[in-house]
Design a protein around this motif. Sequence first.
Motif, short mmCIF file in Angstrom:
data_model
loop_
_atom_site.label_atom_id
_atom_site.label_comp_id
_atom_site.label_asym_id
_atom_site.label_seq_id
_atom_site.Cartn_x
_atom_site.Cartn_y
_atom_site.Cartn_z
N TYR A 15 0.83 -1.22 0.00
CA TYR A 15 0.00 0.00 0.00
C TYR A 15 0.85 1.26 0.00
O TYR A 15 0.64 2.18 -0.79
N PHE A 16 1.84 1.32 0.90
CA PHE A 16 2.68 2.51 0.96
C PHE A 16 3.59 2.60 -0.26
O PHE A 16 3.93 3.70 -0.71
N GLY A 17 3.97 1.47 -0.81
CA GLY A 17 4.75 1.48 -2.05
C GLY A 17 3.95 2.04 -3.21
O GLY A 17 4.47 2.78 -4.04
N ALA A 18 2.67 1.69 -3.27
CA ALA A 18 1.81 2.23 -4.33
C ALA A 18 1.65 3.74 -4.16
O ALA A 18 1.66 4.49 -5.14
N LEU A 19 1.52 4.20 -2.93
CA LEU A 19 1.44 5.64 -2.67
C LEU A 19 2.73 6.33 -3.08
O LEU A 19 2.71 7.39 -3.73
N PHE A 20 3.87 5.73 -2.75
CA PHE A 20 5.17 6.27 -3.13
C PHE A 20 5.30 6.33 -4.65
O PHE A 20 5.82 7.30 -5.20
N LEU A 21 4.81 5.29 -5.32
CA LEU A 21 4.87 5.24 -6.78
C LEU A 21 4.03 6.34 -7.40
O LEU A 21 4.44 6.96 -8.39
N ALA A 22 2.87 6.60 -6.85
CA ALA A 22 2.02 7.69 -7.36
C ALA A 22 2.71 9.04 -7.18
O ALA A 22 2.70 9.88 -8.09
N GLY A 25 5.47 9.34 -9.66
CA GLY A 25 4.94 9.60 -11.00
C GLY A 25 4.65 11.07 -11.20
O GLY A 25 4.97 11.64 -12.26
N ILE A 26 4.07 11.71 -10.21
CA ILE A 26 3.82 13.15 -10.27
C ILE A 26 5.14 13.91 -10.34
O ILE A 26 5.30 14.86 -11.11
N LEU A 27 6.12 13.46 -9.56
CA LEU A 27 7.43 14.10 -9.58
C LEU A 27 8.10 13.95 -10.95
O LEU A 27 8.74 14.89 -11.44
N MET A 28 7.93 12.79 -11.59
CA MET A 28 8.50 12.61 -12.93
C MET A 28 7.86 13.55 -13.94
O MET A 28 8.53 14.07 -14.82
N ILE A 29 6.55 13.76 -13.82
CA ILE A 29 5.88 14.70 -14.72
C ILE A 29 6.44 16.11 -14.51
O ILE A 29 6.69 16.84 -15.48
N LEU A 30 6.66 16.50 -13.26
CA LEU A 30 7.21 17.83 -12.99
C LEU A 30 8.64 17.95 -13.51
O LEU A 30 9.02 19.00 -14.05
N LEU A 44 14.95 3.86 -14.48
CA LEU A 44 15.29 2.48 -14.11
C LEU A 44 14.88 2.17 -12.67
O LEU A 44 14.40 1.07 -12.39
N PHE A 45 15.06 3.13 -11.76
CA PHE A 45 14.66 2.92 -10.38
C PHE A 45 13.15 2.68 -10.29
O PHE A 45 12.71 1.75 -9.62
N LEU A 46 12.37 3.51 -10.97
CA LEU A 46 10.92 3.36 -10.90
C LEU A 46 10.45 2.07 -11.57
O LEU A 46 9.54 1.42 -11.08
N LEU A 47 11.09 1.68 -12.66
CA LEU A 47 10.72 0.43 -13.32
C LEU A 47 11.02 -0.76 -12.41
O LEU A 47 10.20 -1.68 -12.26
#
Length: 68
Positions: A15-22, A25-30, A44-47
């Motif tokens: 659950y917390f990993g999914a929150l971290f991933l979200a 993802g927002i940070l990558m867009i920024l 590579l880290f996110l993948l």
Amino acid sequence: MKIESMITVLRRLVYFGALFLAIMGILMILIKSDMGHVPQALKLFLLGFVFFLGGMLVILIAKRGLGG
């Protein structure tokens, strides 16, 4: 450690990993809108993190079923 407490810890990690991933993802867009590209190391880290979370989710579903 009992199996039930291990499942609870694993569920919280997913659950917390999914929150971290979200959030990442927002940070990558920024970063992409600011720099024009996303650094390869971050991609590579996110993948790798996505595959790690997927593996933990498969273990969690195998142990507890889809009901959680």
